[in-house]
Write an enzyme that holds these catalytic residues in place. Sequence first.
Site, PDB file in Angstrom:
ATOM      1  N   GLU A 157      36.913 -16.918 -86.032  1.00 36.76           N
ATOM      2  CA  GLU A 157      37.377 -16.312 -86.955  1.00 36.76           C
ATOM      3  C   GLU A 157      38.358 -16.947 -88.654  1.00 36.76           C
ATOM      4  O   GLU A 157      38.545 -17.241 -89.786  1.00 36.76           O
ATOM      5  CB  GLU A 157      39.067 -15.565 -87.300  1.00 36.76           C
ATOM      6  CG  GLU A 157      39.290 -14.129 -86.899  1.00 36.76           C
ATOM      7  CD  GLU A 157      40.332 -14.103 -86.084  1.00 36.76           C
ATOM      8  OE1 GLU A 157      41.864 -14.248 -86.073  1.00 36.76           O
ATOM      9  OE2 GLU A 157      40.486 -13.304 -84.729  1.00 36.76           O
ATOM     10  N   ASP A 158      38.926 -18.556 -88.161  1.00 39.33           N
ATOM     11  CA  ASP A 158      39.565 -19.668 -88.815  1.00 39.33           C
ATOM     12  C   ASP A 158      38.710 -20.489 -89.223  1.00 39.33           C
ATOM     13  O   ASP A 158      39.655 -21.651 -89.464  1.00 39.33           O
ATOM     14  CB  ASP A 158      41.168 -20.543 -87.800  1.00 39.33           C
ATOM     15  CG  ASP A 158      41.550 -19.317 -87.505  1.00 39.33           C
ATOM     16  OD1 ASP A 158      41.269 -18.503 -88.026  1.00 39.33           O
ATOM     17  OD2 ASP A 158      42.454 -19.082 -86.547  1.00 39.33           O
TER      18      ASP A 158
END
Length: 171
Positions: free
Chosen positions: A65-66
Site C-alpha cells: 500500500e505504502d
Amino acid sequence: MKIDKRAADMEKHALRFATTAHGAQLRKYDGQPYIVHPVAVAEIVRSVPHTPEMIAAALLHDTVEDTDVTLLDIKESFGATVATLVAWLTDVSTPFHGNRAARKALDRAHTALAPPAAKTIKLADLIDNSRSIGSADPHFWTVYREEKRLLLPLLMEGDATLWAMASELVA
C-alpha cells in the site's frame, strides 16, 4: 524450548525487508520511523495464537500500500502464504473509486472475505492505529473510529482476544 529457525529467519527477513521498503517514511501522528507501526502490529499478533507467516505478514502489511513493493515481490521473497495474507491486508480501493466513504466501503467488502489469519492481523493493525490516532489526532479519530466500528463486525473470525480489545478501543 525449541526455537524454530525457519520462523526466526522468516521474521528477521521480513523485518529487514519492511524496514528497507519503508525507508525514511515517518508516522503521520507521532513522527516516528514508520517501521515502528509494523513492528507493533507483529508484537500484537505474537500475543495470540499465530504462525510464522502471520508475523511476517504483520511486518509487511503496509509495504504494498505504502511503498513500491508489489505482491509479486512479497511472493518471491516470502512465499504464497505470506503474499496472500498481505493481499488480504492491502486496501483494494483507489481514488478512482470515489470519496473516502466509498473507498472504505469497498475495502470493507474485501476484508469481509479474508481468512481468519488475515482478520487477526487486521485487528492488530486496528489496535495499534487506534492507540496512535486516538491520542495524536482527536479530530481524525472521530472519522477513523466510525470507520472501524463499521469494520469490526466483519473481523469476528479473527482472534477473539484481539477483537475484544479492538472493540473496546473504538467503543
